[in-house]
Design a protein around this motif. Structure first.
Motif, mmCIF file in Angstrom:
data_model
loop_
_atom_site.group_PDB
_atom_site.id
_atom_site.type_symbol
_atom_site.label_atom_id
_atom_site.label_comp_id
_atom_site.label_asym_id
_atom_site.label_seq_id
_atom_site.Cartn_x
_atom_site.Cartn_y
_atom_site.Cartn_z
ATOM 1 N N LYS A 8 34.469 89.833 36.134
ATOM 2 C CA LYS A 8 34.605 88.503 35.541
ATOM 3 C C LYS A 8 35.359 88.676 34.239
ATOM 4 N N VAL A 10 36.466 88.789 30.610
ATOM 5 C CA VAL A 10 35.651 88.832 29.396
ATOM 6 C C VAL A 10 36.448 89.517 28.286
ATOM 7 N N ASP A 27 26.868 99.902 30.233
ATOM 8 C CA ASP A 27 25.558 99.355 30.603
ATOM 9 C C ASP A 27 25.487 97.864 30.311
ATOM 10 N N TYR A 28 25.958 97.471 29.132
ATOM 11 C CA TYR A 28 25.912 96.056 28.748
ATOM 12 C C TYR A 28 26.742 95.197 29.703
ATOM 13 N N LEU A 29 27.986 95.615 29.938
ATOM 14 C CA LEU A 29 28.877 94.820 30.797
ATOM 15 C C LEU A 29 28.385 94.765 32.239
ATOM 16 N N ASN A 31 25.122 95.135 33.223
ATOM 17 C CA ASN A 31 23.864 94.371 33.254
ATOM 18 C C ASN A 31 24.074 92.874 33.055
ATOM 19 N N THR A 32 25.156 92.482 32.383
ATOM 20 C CA THR A 32 25.422 91.060 32.177
ATOM 21 C C THR A 32 26.323 90.474 33.259
ATOM 22 N N GLY A 33 26.731 91.286 34.229
ATOM 23 C CA GLY A 33 27.488 90.793 35.367
ATOM 24 C C GLY A 33 28.987 90.694 35.160
ATOM 25 N N TYR A 34 29.506 91.328 34.111
ATOM 26 C CA TYR A 34 30.946 91.283 33.855
ATOM 27 C C TYR A 34 31.704 92.455 34.459
ATOM 28 N N GLU A 36 31.457 96.365 37.037
ATOM 29 C CA GLU A 36 30.734 97.283 37.915
ATOM 30 C C GLU A 36 31.254 98.683 37.633
#
Length: 72
Positions: A8, A10, A27-29, A31-34, A36
């Motif tokens: 996505k 960002v 990890d942040y990207l 876990n927030t769905g932005y 893989e």
């Protein structure tokens, strides 16, 4: 570094682009769905040496003309 693929848009990054980021950012990207995680196939430094091949595998060796041996 961890390789990620943006899924996505960002922060000015377009969908489908791949980046190397710190493990925390990855990890942040993720876990927030932005993003893989992708397998990192690039390696730095010299390629790994292989020792399982021999000269005979590569057609090496000395021909009979070069060795000085004669038939008979």
């Amino acid at each position: 570094m961890t390789s990620i693929k943006i899924i996505k848009a960002v922060g000015g990054k377009k969908e489908g682009e791949t980046y190397d980021v710190s493990p925390g950012a990855a990890d942040y990207l993720i876990n927030t769905g932005y993003a893989e995680e992708v397998e990192n196939t690039a390696r730095r430094g010299r390629p790994k040496k292989t020792t399982d091949s021999s000269d005979s595998d590569k057609g090496g060796g000395v021909s009979s003309k070069e060795s000085g041996s004669t038939a008979g």
